[in-house]
Design an enzyme around this catalytic site. Structure first.
Site, PDB file in Angstrom:
ATOM      1  N   SER A 287     -56.812 -73.483  -5.959  1.00 21.93           N
ATOM      2  CA  SER A 287     -56.499 -72.391  -6.922  1.00 21.93           C
ATOM      3  C   SER A 287     -57.557 -70.416  -7.068  1.00 21.93           C
ATOM      4  O   SER A 287     -58.571 -71.351  -6.465  1.00 21.93           O
ATOM      5  CB  SER A 287     -56.945 -72.883  -8.309  1.00 21.93           C
ATOM      6  OG  SER A 287     -57.330 -72.096  -9.598  1.00 21.93           O
ATOM      7  N   HIS A 288     -57.154 -69.059  -7.731  1.00 17.63           N
ATOM      8  CA  HIS A 288     -58.051 -69.157  -7.570  1.00 17.63           C
ATOM      9  C   HIS A 288     -59.306 -68.765  -8.494  1.00 17.63           C
ATOM     10  O   HIS A 288     -59.947 -68.676  -8.333  1.00 17.63           O
ATOM     11  CB  HIS A 288     -57.163 -67.428  -8.134  1.00 17.63           C
ATOM     12  CG  HIS A 288     -56.538 -66.873  -7.203  1.00 17.63           C
ATOM     13  ND1 HIS A 288     -55.339 -67.450  -6.622  1.00 17.63           N
ATOM     14  CD2 HIS A 288     -56.511 -65.551  -6.619  1.00 17.63           C
ATOM     15  CE1 HIS A 288     -54.725 -66.321  -5.693  1.00 17.63           C
ATOM     16  NE2 HIS A 288     -55.183 -65.354  -5.875  1.00 17.63           N
ATOM     17  N   SER A 289     -58.914 -69.847  -9.492  1.00 15.63           N
ATOM     18  CA  SER A 289     -60.309 -70.149  -9.822  1.00 15.63           C
ATOM     19  C   SER A 289     -60.877 -71.194  -9.681  1.00 15.63           C
ATOM     20  O   SER A 289     -59.982 -72.394  -9.422  1.00 15.63           O
ATOM     21  CB  SER A 289     -60.064 -69.678 -12.027  1.00 15.63           C
ATOM     22  OG  SER A 289     -60.689 -70.623 -12.700  1.00 15.63           O
TER      23      SER A 289
ATOM     24  N   GLY B 214     -60.384 -65.534  -6.806  1.00 18.16           N
ATOM     25  CA  GLY B 214     -59.755 -65.669  -5.225  1.00 18.16           C
ATOM     26  C   GLY B 214     -59.953 -67.084  -4.352  1.00 18.16           C
ATOM     27  O   GLY B 214     -60.294 -67.428  -5.112  1.00 18.16           O
TER      28      GLY B 214
END
Lengths: 214, 129
Positions: B8-10, B42
């Site tokens: 995940s981006h987070s 990211g």
């Protein structure tokens, strides 16, 4: 135009500065229709490239580009990481073992980089991505080289074409990336990836021929 | 059992999805690869590679991701694996939280990777290009 490894490292170094100077512009373009991290991501990436090439002896253009690609892949964070990373890795692969490159090599490198970007992002022209700048640039470089124009004219033509491609993204509907979530509302904004691509190409020209003539 | 990697981006979202999936199948190896190395939003290819290696067995690994560049980085991470590892790793475009939970449950039932991919088809959201 003949560029050796040392000069290439200088060019990459200058790209890190130019990206830094344009960080806000890139971030604003991205924030309008994306997630707003393109400036900082690119800045981080190219600073990592600088760091990674600090002690490189400049003897192999292919290795320099591969190192740059890996630094981008590992440090960017956003979509630009895998895309520019793949672009540099692919460009490096066609000049492996070379101590210098000329404008014909540059065309091959750009062609291979563009193929890599398309492969990684599954983007085609008119999707409102960096492909729109890169494809125009490659076509211009190719025509100019084929017409026997000087390397300076050819690279200048590529830079101008990249900026034209960037302008054209303004009227396009985004079909890739976060901007595609906005569909029609992405019209009216330029693509941040196309902007960074044009900026990188312009920096290469400026480093080779000086800003005055650009 | 098939290992699971959540990209995940987070960092929080990856860890949260991992928690939810792990609650349903505590025996399954699940790794979260969220955020960049410096803690921003990211995805980070190195942390994805690390996560794959952490949960890898010969039964294989399933990668579930959230948005856009998470897929490109997951794809690049898979390409960097040795060939015999690579052929045992799949990326699914299932919705991240639901996909992670369904994959974990099915892995806990000792289903092979190919079966788990089929189970996930109901929550695919066509986010792969």
């Amino acid at each position: 135009m003949v560029v050796n490894g040392k000069k290439l490292i200088e060019i990459l170094d200058r790209i890190a500065d130019v990206i830094e100077e344009n960080k806000l512009m890139l971030t604003e373009l991205d924030a309008a229709i994306g997630d707003g991290d393109h400036g900082i991501n690119m800045s981080r990436g190219f600073h990592a490239v600088r760091e990674k090439l600090k002690d490189d002896d400049g003897s192999d253009i292919g290795i320099i580009l591969k190192k740059a690609g890996m630094a981008l892949v590992s440090n960017v964070g956003g979509a630009a990481g895998p895309l520019y990373g793949t672009a540099f890795l692919k460009a490096g692969a066609v000049v492996e073992g070379k101590q210098t490159v000329d404008v014909a090599d540059l065309e091959n490198m750009l062609k291979s980089a563009l193929e890599g970007i398309k492969m990684r992002g599954h983007a085609e022209p008119k999707d409102k991505t960096m492909v729109d700048a890169a494809e125009e640039a490659l076509n211009a470089l190719n025509s100019s080289n084929a017409a026997g124009e000087s390397p300076q004219q050819a690279i200048k033509a590529a830079v101008d074409a990249a900026y034209l491609g960037l302008e054209n993204t303004k009227d396009m509907i985004a079909r890739k990336g976060r901007a595609s979530y906005l569909a029609e509302r992405s019209i009216g904004h330029k693509d941040a990836g196309a902007a960074s691509f044009a900026l990188i190409l312009k920096t290469i020209f400026d480093e080779l021929y000086g800003q005055e003539s650009s | 059992m098939v290992g699971i990697v959540i990209v995940s981006h987070s960092r929080n979202a990856a860890e949260g999805a991992r928690e939810i999936a792990a609650q349903m199948a505590p025996e399954v190896s699940i790794a979260a690869a969220g955020g960049t190395a410096d803690g921003r939003l990211g995805t980070d290819i190195n942390s994805i590679l690390k996560a794959i290696r952490e949960v890898y067995t010969d039964d294989g690994v399933l990668i579930i991701f959230d948005l856009g560049s998470a897929y490109m980085n997951a794809e690049m991470a898979v390409e960097m694996l040795d060939e015999d590892m690579r052929k045992r790793v799949e990326i699914s475009d299932a919705a991240m939280v639901e996909g992670a939970a369904i994959a974990a449950v099915n892995s806990g039932l000792s289903k092979p990777l190919s079966e788990i991919m089929k189970e996930l088809k109901h929550c695919r959201i066509s986010k792969m290009p």
